[in-house]
Design an enzyme around this catalytic site. Sequence first.
Site, PDB file in Angstrom:
ATOM      1  N   GLY A  81      -8.138  43.673  55.115  1.00  0.00           N
ATOM      2  CA  GLY A  81      -7.068  42.720  55.439  1.00  0.00           C
ATOM      3  C   GLY A  81      -7.337  41.334  54.888  1.00  0.00           C
ATOM      4  N   CYS A  82      -8.577  40.902  54.996  1.00  0.00           N
ATOM      5  CA  CYS A  82      -8.938  39.563  54.519  1.00  0.00           C
ATOM      6  C   CYS A  82      -8.834  39.475  53.000  1.00  0.00           C
ATOM      7  CB  CYS A  82     -10.338  39.196  54.992  1.00  0.00           C
ATOM      8  SG  CYS A  82     -10.455  39.140  56.795  1.00  0.00           S
ATOM      9  N   THR A  83      -9.173  40.561  52.330  1.00  0.00           N
ATOM     10  CA  THR A  83      -9.060  40.595  50.873  1.00  0.00           C
ATOM     11  C   THR A  83      -7.594  40.527  50.457  1.00  0.00           C
ATOM     12  OG1 THR A  83     -11.128  41.823  50.679  1.00  0.00           O
ATOM     13  CG2 THR A  83      -9.601  41.951  48.814  1.00  0.00           C
ATOM     14  N   ALA A 119      -6.319  36.958  51.010  1.00  0.00           N
ATOM     15  CA  ALA A 119      -6.852  36.019  50.010  1.00  0.00           C
ATOM     16  C   ALA A 119      -6.179  36.226  48.652  1.00  0.00           C
ATOM     17  CB  ALA A 119      -8.370  36.184  49.889  1.00  0.00           C
TER      18      ALA A 119
END
Length: 157
Positions: free
Chosen positions: A46-48, A51
């Site tokens: 999710g963070c990738t 970003a």
Amino acid sequence: MSKLPEVGQKAPPFSLARDGGGTVALKDFKGRKLVLYFYPKADTPGCTKEAIAFNGLKAAFAAADTDILGVSADAVKAQDKFKTKYDLDFPLGSDPEKAMLEAYGVWVEKSMYGKTHMGIERATLLIGRDGKVAHTWPKVKVEGHAEAVLKAAQELA
């Protein structure tokens, strides 16, 4: 338990270690708009996605006179790897002591599989040129989020 700063409130000041060495502080963005987004852990799915979405819209944010800063509790070394791996073109702040995360109300009790633990709630703030919170997005869902933040940045004077 703290919560996100209210719209209209001055954004809490901060100074953090950042990717590539050095520091990044709220005062560095004085007179500009700032997307301040908090993510749980570098290089997780999710963070990738989040970003990469913000990075893909970097030129549009720049055209709207808006900077982007991602913040997590990851160490600078992890932020460096994350930034390099995905060729991210904006700073990543590191807050392993969680002082800034607590000041912004995103260091919260979470629960997974019936167990509770402390962690970062995915959230975003849009800070205006005056240093005040112009918009908040608590409990962010990644899909379409960067586009929604860009639209708000474009509409903010």
